[in-house]
Design an enzyme around this catalytic site. Structure first.
Site, PDB file in Angstrom:
ATOM      1  N   PRO A 292       0.820  -1.217   0.000  1.00  0.00           N
ATOM      2  CA  PRO A 292       0.000   0.000   0.000  1.00  0.00           C
ATOM      3  C   PRO A 292       0.855   1.269   0.000  1.00  0.00           C
ATOM      4  O   PRO A 292       2.041   1.208   0.324  1.00  0.00           O
ATOM      5  CB  PRO A 292      -0.814  -0.111   1.299  1.00  0.00           C
ATOM      6  CG  PRO A 292      -0.361  -1.318   2.005  1.00  0.00           C
ATOM      7  CD  PRO A 292       0.655  -2.026   1.192  1.00  0.00           C
TER       8      PRO A 292
ATOM      9  N   GLU B 215     -22.313   8.566  20.509  1.00  0.00           N
ATOM     10  CA  GLU B 215     -20.945   8.083  20.746  1.00  0.00           C
ATOM     11  C   GLU B 215     -20.877   7.174  21.966  1.00  0.00           C
ATOM     12  O   GLU B 215     -20.184   6.162  21.951  1.00  0.00           O
ATOM     13  CB  GLU B 215     -19.971   9.265  20.902  1.00  0.00           C
ATOM     14  CG  GLU B 215     -19.784  10.081  19.625  1.00  0.00           C
ATOM     15  CD  GLU B 215     -19.362   9.232  18.430  1.00  0.00           C
ATOM     16  OE1 GLU B 215     -18.573   8.287  18.604  1.00  0.00           O
ATOM     17  OE2 GLU B 215     -19.845   9.518  17.312  1.00  0.00           O
TER      18      GLU B 215
HETATM   19  P1  ADP Z   1       5.928   4.485  -0.634  1.00  0.00           P
HETATM   20  O1  ADP Z   1       7.030   4.605  -1.661  1.00  0.00           O
HETATM   21  O2  ADP Z   1       5.700   3.090  -0.170  1.00  0.00           O
HETATM   22  O3  ADP Z   1       4.642   5.163  -1.018  1.00  0.00           O
HETATM   23  P2  ADP Z   1       7.683   6.191   0.852  1.00  0.00           P
HETATM   24  O4  ADP Z   1       8.926   5.400   0.883  1.00  0.00           O
HETATM   25  O5  ADP Z   1       7.617   7.308  -0.133  1.00  0.00           O
HETATM   26  O6  ADP Z   1       6.419   5.235   0.669  1.00  0.00           O
HETATM   27  O7  ADP Z   1       7.394   6.744   2.309  1.00  0.00           O
HETATM   28  C1  ADP Z   1       6.953   8.061   2.534  1.00  0.00           C
HETATM   29  C2  ADP Z   1       7.500   8.582   3.847  1.00  0.00           C
HETATM   30  O8  ADP Z   1       6.930   7.847   4.934  1.00  0.00           O
HETATM   31  C3  ADP Z   1       8.982   8.392   3.996  1.00  0.00           C
HETATM   32  O9  ADP Z   1       9.679   9.476   3.462  1.00  0.00           O
HETATM   33  C4  ADP Z   1       9.162   8.276   5.489  1.00  0.00           C
HETATM   34  O10 ADP Z   1       9.203   9.551   6.084  1.00  0.00           O
HETATM   35  C5  ADP Z   1       7.881   7.601   5.942  1.00  0.00           C
HETATM   36  N1  ADP Z   1       8.020   6.140   6.100  1.00  0.00           N
HETATM   37  C6  ADP Z   1       7.304   5.202   5.447  1.00  0.00           C
HETATM   38  N2  ADP Z   1       7.673   3.972   5.849  1.00  0.00           N
HETATM   39  C7  ADP Z   1       8.647   4.121   6.767  1.00  0.00           C
HETATM   40  C8  ADP Z   1       9.431   3.204   7.542  1.00  0.00           C
HETATM   41  N3  ADP Z   1       9.271   1.888   7.440  1.00  0.00           N
HETATM   42  N4  ADP Z   1      10.345   3.721   8.393  1.00  0.00           N
HETATM   43  C9  ADP Z   1      10.502   5.058   8.501  1.00  0.00           C
HETATM   44  N5  ADP Z   1       9.804   5.959   7.804  1.00  0.00           N
HETATM   45  C10 ADP Z   1       8.874   5.519   6.944  1.00  0.00           C
HETATM   46 ZN    ZN Z   2     -21.482   6.378  14.848  1.00  0.00          ZN
END
Ligand code: ADP
Ligand code: ZN
Length: 480
Positions: A76, A299
């Site tokens: 995802p 709620e």
């Molecule tokens: P995708 O390519 O799967 O859409 P990204 O690698 O672009 O996701 O992730 C977007 C941002 O979310 C990263 O720059 C980082 O800040 C954060 N992030 C996502 N997964 C991790 C992880 N496993 N550890 C640390 N930061 C993460």
């Molecule tokens: Zn509700």
């Protein structure tokens, strides 16, 4: 675009294509390492071999082994696929070429294929190196499907060029192609054939431990108060992606700044979860007193039904401060851990909890409102899934009445049964939801005094914690 305009644009920019756009691709991986990517241990393990190969190709060629040319990162959005690709380049200390599949096709007509050619030409010159193609589904969709959108030929040409390039080089020339997608099932089978993207690395949403690790990595960039407990925050952020967790940390820091502080507190983080999950607090939404009371009952209805059914998750927080997302109230439940298996009973209880809001309105006011629309949608989805996909009725036993099209994008489904059966399914869904709704109403009627007391308390305080809720619930008699 008309032809004349196209010529103009093309003419003006023709110098920008070909060799001169080298800088479009080459990117420093900014020294990103595997240790910067929290969790995702299995993905890292699987990619470690690629890194090892880039470090020491001889070891592999001596053994007659060739590395997969292409690795597909599947999962995802926001789970760190781009980060992982950069980390492979960072660990191996090789150049990192990055382009998004949509860039190939959004350019000028006829440019996609030549961009691919150019990309590979440069990559071969810079080998060993990593080429990362994000959103590969933008060019790699099944060639038969796709219809409707214009520029289909363009995409096919681009895809064909990519396939040609991949076939044209040896696995051992040091160019490793990583690609990412969240729609693996839409990819053209030609792309996933041996010799192309024949290795698949799942990059899943983080579990509890993973979420805690990701929060901690990002919290290094901010100052946090001593009271901050990342385990609790991680529990509250069940279902969040890495990108969302990074966003939660940043929103908390922004909130501290707005308050004139430099240190981020537990309260900042809790609030920020709600901001990220449920939208900003709507400061100026004015509910009438009567509406506010209805929302409070609604709620508390959810929370009470959840708490009184033994298997439901405890309540973390209940609020009737409206959100920009449109939700008027919000009951945050905490799972005690990530659950991968749910029993039939637990699913039924979930449906009962979802109907608890409406049931409370009925019990307290004898009238109903539009406030339950989202609950209705969720309860219906769950009930349907129990019948059509989880095999939880005697009538249909273990027969799949629906199949999931895409496990990563909301799990939309296709029917796989006759029109007659569909009627039966619809009837079963109604029966199931109705039974749970009746159960919820009964629970609330039996605990009417607590319902009133808690709703009044929430009405006055607007936000109450799970502990406050439990204190009132367990105080005095009238327990179930
Ligand atoms: P995708 O390519 O799967 O859409 P990204 O690698 O672009 O996701 O992730 C977007 C941002 O979310 C990263 O720059 C980082 O800040 C954060 N992030 C996502 N997964 C991790 C992880 N496993 N550890 C640390 N930061 C993460
Ligand atoms: Zn509700």
């Amino acid at each position: 675009m008309n032809k004349k305009l196209m010529e103009q644009v093309g003419g003006k920019n023709s110098m920008a294509f070909g060799k001169s756009n080298a800088k479009v691709y080459v990117q420093s991986s900014q020294g990103i390492r595997f240790s910067d990517v929290a969790g995702e241990d299995e993905a890292k393990e699987s990619l470690a071999e690629t890194v090892d190969y880039l470090h020491n190709p001889k070891k592999y060629t001596d053994a007659g082994a060739s590395m997969p040319k292409g690795v597909l990162l599947v999962g995802p959005p926001g789970t760190g696929k781009t980060m992982l690709a950069k980390a492979v380049a960072g660990e191996a200390n090789v150049p990192f070429f990055s382009i998004s599949g949509s860039e190939f096709v959004e350019m000028f007509v006829g440019m996609g294929a030549s961009k691919v050619r150019d990309l590979f030409k440069q990559a071969k010159e810079k080998a060993p190196c990593i080429v990362f193609i994000d959103e590969i589904d933008a060019i790699g969709q099944k060639r038969s499907s796709g219809g409707g959108m214009g520029g289909n030929d363009e995409r096919e040409q681009t895809l064909n060029q990519l396939l040609t390039e991949m076939d044209g080089f040896e696995g051992n020339n040091g160019v490793i192609i990583l690609a990412a997608t969240n729609r693996p099932e839409s990819l053209d089978p030609a792309l996933t054939r041996p010799g192309r993207f024949d290795r698949r690395v799942p990059v899943e949403l983080p579990d509890l431990a993973g979420r805690e690790a990701i929060l901690k990595v990002h919290a290094k960039k901010i100052k946090t108060a001593d009271d901050v407990d990342f385990h609790t925050i991680a529990r509250m952020a069940s279902g969040a992606s890495g990108a969302e967790l990074a966003n939660i940390i940043n929103e908390a820091a922004l909130r501290a700044v707005r308050d004139g502080r430099t240190v981020v507190t537990e309260a900042d983080l809790e609030e920020s979860i709600e901001v990220v999950i449920a939208g900003y607090q709507k400061k100026n939404a004015v509910l009438s007193d009567k509406e506010k009371m209805v929302v409070a009952y609604h709620e508390i209805g959810h929370a009470l039904v959840a708490a009184l059914q033994t298997h439901s998750a405890p309540v973390q927080k209940i609020t009737i401060i409206p959100r920009t997302s449109g939700a008027l109230g919000y009951t945050m439940q905490v799972d005690t851990g990530d659950k991968y298996l749910l029993t039939k009973e637990e699913l039924e209880n979930k449906i009962a909890t979802l109907t608890g809001g409406r049931a409370a309105e009925e019990v307290a006011f004898g009238s109903i409102t539009t406030g339950a629309s989202n609950d209705i949608e969720q309860a219906t989805k769950l009930a349907r899934a129990m019948i059509t996909r989880y095999g939880m009725t005697d009538e249909f036993d273990m027969v799949a009445m629906e199949t999931v099209n895409n496990q990563y994008l909301g799990g939309d489904t296709s029917l796989a049964c006759s029109a007659d059966t569909q009627k039966d399914i619809d009837r079963k869904v109604v029966e199931l939801v109705k039974a749970q709704h009746a159960k919820a109403r009964q629970i609330l009627e039996q605990n009417r005094a607590k319902l009133d007391e808690l709703a009044k308390f929430l009405y006055e305080k607007e936000t109450i914690s799970g502990e406050e809720f439990m204190q009132i619930l367990t105080a005095g008699g009238d327990k179930q």
